[in-house]
Scaffold this motif. Structure first.
Motif, PDB file in Angstrom:
ATOM      1  N   LYS A  38      -9.813  56.344 -34.776  1.00  0.00           N
ATOM      2  CA  LYS A  38      -9.063  57.023 -35.828  1.00  0.00           C
ATOM      3  C   LYS A  38      -7.631  57.278 -35.382  1.00  0.00           C
ATOM      4  O   LYS A  38      -6.699  57.150 -36.182  1.00  0.00           O
ATOM      5  CB  LYS A  38      -9.762  58.346 -36.172  1.00  0.00           C
ATOM      6  CG  LYS A  38      -9.123  59.091 -37.304  1.00  0.00           C
ATOM      7  CD  LYS A  38      -9.895  60.349 -37.623  1.00  0.00           C
ATOM      8  CE  LYS A  38      -9.230  61.103 -38.753  1.00  0.00           C
ATOM      9  NZ  LYS A  38      -9.945  62.348 -39.047  1.00  0.00           N
ATOM     10  N   CYS A  39      -7.443  57.614 -34.110  1.00  0.00           N
ATOM     11  CA  CYS A  39      -6.092  57.914 -33.623  1.00  0.00           C
ATOM     12  C   CYS A  39      -5.194  56.675 -33.737  1.00  0.00           C
ATOM     13  O   CYS A  39      -3.990  56.797 -34.010  1.00  0.00           O
ATOM     14  CB  CYS A  39      -6.140  58.435 -32.196  1.00  0.00           C
ATOM     15  SG  CYS A  39      -6.848  57.273 -31.012  1.00  0.00           S
ATOM     16  N   ASP A  40      -5.754  55.493 -33.557  1.00  0.00           N
ATOM     17  CA  ASP A  40      -4.950  54.272 -33.688  1.00  0.00           C
ATOM     18  C   ASP A  40      -4.526  54.048 -35.134  1.00  0.00           C
ATOM     19  O   ASP A  40      -3.385  53.675 -35.407  1.00  0.00           O
ATOM     20  CB  ASP A  40      -5.742  53.055 -33.197  1.00  0.00           C
ATOM     21  CG  ASP A  40      -6.044  53.134 -31.711  1.00  0.00           C
ATOM     22  OD1 ASP A  40      -5.308  53.848 -30.997  1.00  0.00           O
ATOM     23  OD2 ASP A  40      -7.008  52.483 -31.275  1.00  0.00           O
ATOM     24  N   ARG A  41      -5.463  54.298 -36.068  1.00  0.00           N
ATOM     25  CA  ARG A  41      -5.123  54.134 -37.482  1.00  0.00           C
ATOM     26  C   ARG A  41      -4.064  55.140 -37.908  1.00  0.00           C
ATOM     27  O   ARG A  41      -3.109  54.795 -38.605  1.00  0.00           O
ATOM     28  CB  ARG A  41      -6.370  54.316 -38.346  1.00  0.00           C
ATOM     29  CG  ARG A  41      -7.276  53.127 -38.419  1.00  0.00           C
ATOM     30  CD  ARG A  41      -8.250  53.264 -39.569  1.00  0.00           C
ATOM     31  NE  ARG A  41      -8.929  54.545 -39.621  1.00  0.00           N
ATOM     32  CZ  ARG A  41     -10.064  54.830 -38.987  1.00  0.00           C
ATOM     33  NH1 ARG A  41     -10.632  53.921 -38.228  1.00  0.00           N
ATOM     34  NH2 ARG A  41     -10.629  56.018 -39.101  1.00  0.00           N
ATOM     35  N   SER A  82      -1.834  56.781 -36.052  1.00  0.00           N
ATOM     36  CA  SER A  82      -0.522  56.523 -35.452  1.00  0.00           C
ATOM     37  C   SER A  82       0.159  55.332 -36.116  1.00  0.00           C
ATOM     38  O   SER A  82       1.386  55.340 -36.299  1.00  0.00           O
ATOM     39  CB  SER A  82      -0.643  56.313 -33.942  1.00  0.00           C
ATOM     40  OG  SER A  82      -1.500  55.243 -33.652  1.00  0.00           O
ATOM     41  N   ALA A  83      -0.607  54.317 -36.514  1.00  0.00           N
ATOM     42  CA  ALA A  83      -0.014  53.179 -37.223  1.00  0.00           C
ATOM     43  C   ALA A  83       0.526  53.621 -38.583  1.00  0.00           C
ATOM     44  O   ALA A  83       1.618  53.205 -38.991  1.00  0.00           O
ATOM     45  CB  ALA A  83      -1.048  52.067 -37.389  1.00  0.00           C
ATOM     46  N   GLU A  84      -0.238  54.474 -39.271  1.00  0.00           N
ATOM     47  CA  GLU A  84       0.238  54.982 -40.558  1.00  0.00           C
ATOM     48  C   GLU A  84       1.488  55.829 -40.382  1.00  0.00           C
ATOM     49  O   GLU A  84       2.421  55.760 -41.184  1.00  0.00           O
ATOM     50  CB  GLU A  84      -0.859  55.799 -41.241  1.00  0.00           C
ATOM     51  CG  GLU A  84      -2.023  54.975 -41.722  1.00  0.00           C
ATOM     52  CD  GLU A  84      -3.186  55.830 -42.191  1.00  0.00           C
ATOM     53  OE1 GLU A  84      -3.047  57.084 -42.225  1.00  0.00           O
ATOM     54  OE2 GLU A  84      -4.225  55.247 -42.535  1.00  0.00           O
ATOM     55  N   LYS A  85       1.522  56.643 -39.322  1.00  0.00           N
ATOM     56  CA  LYS A  85       2.703  57.476 -39.059  1.00  0.00           C
ATOM     57  C   LYS A  85       3.923  56.613 -38.770  1.00  0.00           C
ATOM     58  O   LYS A  85       5.027  56.923 -39.226  1.00  0.00           O
ATOM     59  CB  LYS A  85       2.441  58.418 -37.876  1.00  0.00           C
ATOM     60  CG  LYS A  85       1.578  59.599 -38.224  1.00  0.00           C
ATOM     61  CD  LYS A  85       1.442  60.521 -37.024  1.00  0.00           C
ATOM     62  CE  LYS A  85       0.600  61.724 -37.347  1.00  0.00           C
ATOM     63  NZ  LYS A  85       0.472  62.633 -36.189  1.00  0.00           N
ATOM     64  N   ARG A  86       3.738  55.558 -37.984  1.00  0.00           N
ATOM     65  CA  ARG A  86       4.873  54.672 -37.693  1.00  0.00           C
ATOM     66  C   ARG A  86       5.401  54.009 -38.962  1.00  0.00           C
ATOM     67  O   ARG A  86       6.620  53.908 -39.164  1.00  0.00           O
ATOM     68  CB  ARG A  86       4.460  53.601 -36.677  1.00  0.00           C
ATOM     69  CG  ARG A  86       4.410  54.107 -35.251  1.00  0.00           C
ATOM     70  CD  ARG A  86       4.328  52.951 -34.267  1.00  0.00           C
ATOM     71  NE  ARG A  86       3.114  52.162 -34.430  1.00  0.00           N
ATOM     72  CZ  ARG A  86       1.954  52.434 -33.839  1.00  0.00           C
ATOM     73  NH1 ARG A  86       1.858  53.485 -33.048  1.00  0.00           N
ATOM     74  NH2 ARG A  86       0.917  51.667 -34.043  1.00  0.00           N
TER      75      ARG A  86
END
Length: 130
Positions: free
Chosen positions: A85-88, A90-94
Motif C-alpha cells: 500500500k505504501c508504494d501505491r 507514494s506513487a499517487e502522491k508523486r
C-alpha cells in the motif's frame, strides 16, 4: 471374487473403461442445475455426485472427446497487480505533486491577488471609520 480379479486385470490392461456415460446420465439433472449444488425452495441442495467423482467423470468425458457443458463460467482475470500500500500511496502522491506543480504559478498569482484585495478592503474600512 473372480469378477474383481477380472476387473483389476482388465484395468491393468487398459480394456476396462470407467462407465462415464451411465454416471453422466444418472447425475445429468443435478449437474445442469449447478456444479456444486443449487437452491431449491430456499434450501441449498448439494450435487448428487461428489466433487471427486464429478472430476473423474469430467476427465473421462473430455478424454473421450465429448463436450463438458457443466463447468461454471469463469470470472474475468484480475489485471491490477497487488503490491504494498505504501508504494501505491507514494506513487499517487508523486503524481499529485507533479500536477500541483503545474498549477503553482496560477495558484501564487491567485494568492497574491486575494492578499492584495484583503489589504485594500482593510484600508477602505479604516478610511470609512475616520
Amino acid at each position: 471374487m473372480a469378477s474383481k480379479v477380472m476387473k483389476s486385470v482388465a484395468k491393468s490392461m487398459g480394456v476396462y473403461q470407467y462407465p462415464w456415460q451411465e454416471k453422466l446420465m444418472k447425475h445429468q439433472d443435478d449437474l445442469s442445475k449447478g456444479v456444486w449444488g443449487y437452491w431449491h425452495l430456499g434450501a441449498w441442495k448439494h450435487c448428487g455426485i461428489s466433487a471427486r467423482h464429478r472430476a473423474r467423470v469430467r476427465k473421462e468425458v473430455l478424454l473421450a472427446g465429448e463436450d463438458w457443458p457443466y463447468d461454471p463460467e469463469w470470472k474475468e482475470m484480475r489485471t491490477k497487480r497487488k503490491g504494498h500500500k505504501c508504494d501505491r500511496i507514494s506513487a499517487e502522491k508523486r503524481a499529485n505533486t507533479a500536477e500541483l506543480m503545474q498549477k503553482m504559478p496560477q495558484m501564487l498569482a491567485d494568492f497574491k491577488k486575494r492578499k492584495w484585495e484583503r489589504k485594500i478592503n482593510e484600508e477602505d474600512a479604516e478610511a470609512k471609520k475616520t
